[in-house]
Write a protein that holds these residues in place. Structure first.
Motif, PDB file in Angstrom:
ATOM      1  N   UNK A 112      10.524 100.868  82.074  1.00  0.00           N
ATOM      2  CA  UNK A 112      10.193  99.441  82.063  1.00  0.00           C
ATOM      3  C   UNK A 112      11.260  98.617  82.768  1.00  0.00           C
ATOM      4  N   UNK A 113      12.511  99.006  82.617  1.00  0.00           N
ATOM      5  CA  UNK A 113      13.577  98.264  83.296  1.00  0.00           C
ATOM      6  C   UNK A 113      13.515  98.468  84.808  1.00  0.00           C
ATOM      7  N   UNK A 114      13.198  99.679  85.233  1.00  0.00           N
ATOM      8  CA  UNK A 114      13.009  99.912  86.674  1.00  0.00           C
ATOM      9  C   UNK A 114      11.846  99.058  87.171  1.00  0.00           C
ATOM     10  N   UNK A 115      10.773  99.039  86.415  1.00  0.00           N
ATOM     11  CA  UNK A 115       9.605  98.237  86.780  1.00  0.00           C
ATOM     12  C   UNK A 115       9.968  96.757  86.903  1.00  0.00           C
ATOM     13  N   UNK A 116      10.772  96.270  85.980  1.00  0.00           N
ATOM     14  CA  UNK A 116      11.173  94.854  85.997  1.00  0.00           C
ATOM     15  C   UNK A 116      12.119  94.537  87.146  1.00  0.00           C
ATOM     16  N   UNK A 117      13.137  95.345  87.324  1.00  0.00           N
ATOM     17  CA  UNK A 117      14.193  95.019  88.287  1.00  0.00           C
ATOM     18  C   UNK A 117      13.870  95.405  89.728  1.00  0.00           C
ATOM     19  N   UNK A 118      12.851  96.219  89.923  1.00  0.00           N
ATOM     20  CA  UNK A 118      12.466  96.636  91.273  1.00  0.00           C
ATOM     21  C   UNK A 118      10.967  96.375  91.470  1.00  0.00           C
ATOM     22  N   UNK A 119      10.577  95.112  91.587  1.00  0.00           N
ATOM     23  CA  UNK A 119       9.158  94.763  91.625  1.00  0.00           C
ATOM     24  C   UNK A 119       8.454  95.102  92.940  1.00  0.00           C
ATOM     25  N   UNK A 120       9.185  95.166  94.015  1.00  0.00           N
ATOM     26  CA  UNK A 120       8.568  95.477  95.309  1.00  0.00           C
ATOM     27  C   UNK A 120       8.394  96.987  95.440  1.00  0.00           C
ATOM     28  N   UNK A 121       7.308  97.376  96.093  1.00  0.00           N
ATOM     29  CA  UNK A 121       6.954  98.791  96.155  1.00  0.00           C
ATOM     30  C   UNK A 121       8.067  99.662  96.723  1.00  0.00           C
ATOM     31  N   UNK A 125       9.872 102.537  94.493  1.00  0.00           N
ATOM     32  CA  UNK A 125       9.767 103.977  94.792  1.00  0.00           C
ATOM     33  C   UNK A 125      11.154 104.592  94.957  1.00  0.00           C
ATOM     34  N   UNK A 126      12.059 103.890  95.621  1.00  0.00           N
ATOM     35  CA  UNK A 126      13.432 104.400  95.754  1.00  0.00           C
ATOM     36  C   UNK A 126      14.090 104.532  94.380  1.00  0.00           C
ATOM     37  N   UNK A 168       4.602 105.807  89.678  1.00  0.00           N
ATOM     38  CA  UNK A 168       3.893 105.184  90.797  1.00  0.00           C
ATOM     39  C   UNK A 168       2.446 104.881  90.412  1.00  0.00           C
ATOM     40  N   UNK A 169       1.785 105.831  89.775  1.00  0.00           N
ATOM     41  CA  UNK A 169       0.398 105.605  89.346  1.00  0.00           C
ATOM     42  C   UNK A 169       0.350 104.464  88.336  1.00  0.00           C
ATOM     43  N   UNK A 170       1.306 104.423  87.436  1.00  0.00           N
ATOM     44  CA  UNK A 170       1.349 103.339  86.447  1.00  0.00           C
ATOM     45  C   UNK A 170       1.501 101.983  87.080  1.00  0.00           C
ATOM     46  N   UNK A 171       2.394 101.868  88.030  1.00  0.00           N
ATOM     47  CA  UNK A 171       2.588 100.579  88.712  1.00  0.00           C
ATOM     48  C   UNK A 171       1.309 100.182  89.440  1.00  0.00           C
TER      49      UNK A 171
END
Length: 183
Positions: A112-121, A125-126, A168-171
């Motif tokens: 969730x933190x990766x999802x929040x802090x890295x919103x651009x694709x 992915x990186x 990736x599928x989740x995002x």
């Protein structure tokens, strides 16, 4: 009684014996061990950290992503354990999925933190690639050494693409649902 129902009764009897053995093992060899306490900490502390760090304006979408992660990792672990690809020798409780401490705490919150802090694709992915590598090549061997995870017929390298793909599928799914984009 038919052969099928007699066989099913045998299955139920064996399952009952297995549950009793697992409970006795948990009670005498798992409960309150240092590994058990570590799982408790890995379940609770990440959520406290998450609450302090989460962007409160995006809590719902981030939680939706986290619930997806929880569901997928729980399902994957249930399948892997059922196929005897790996086991979790220490359980928080003998009646819940084996890896709850790690999956519902540390793993979910980190995703969730990766999802929040890295919103651009691209950055997502990186960041998820790095996180997948850390999990597969450092986290799993550490969990194995610590005695809370035992691969039976599984190689750590096999986990890397799975860790990455579930994120990736989740995002992709969450963005389609939240932003009402067509599949």
């Amino acid at each position: 009684m038919t052969d099928s129902s007699m066989q099913y009764n045998e299955i139920l009897a064996v399952q009952s014996q297995l549950h009793e053995l697992q409970y006795k093992h948990w009670l005498h060899h798992e409960l309150f061990t240092y590994q058990w306490w570590a799982l408790v900490v890995l379940l609770i502390i990440p959520w406290i950290i998450w609450w302090k760090l989460v962007d409160k304006t995006k809590t719902a979408i981030i939680l939706a992503y986290g619930i997806y992660i929880m569901f997928v990792v729980t399902a994957m672990d249930a399948i892997g354990s059922a196929l005897q690809l790996w086991i979790y020798p220490i359980k928080l409780l003998p009646i819940i999925p084996d890896s709850i401490g790690i999956n519902w705490g540390l793993l979910t919150v980190a995703h969730m933190l990766v999802y929040q802090y890295f919103p651009r694709w691209k950055s997502f992915i990186v960041a998820e690639s790095i996180f997948a590598a850390v999990l597969a090549f450092l986290g799993e061997p550490f969990a194995e050494w610590y005695g809370v995870y035992t691969p039976l017929q599984w190689e750590h390298i096999s986990s890397f693409p799975i860790y990455l793909m579930k994120a990736v599928i989740g995002k992709w799914l969450i963005e389609r649902l939240v932003f009402h984009k067509k599949f």
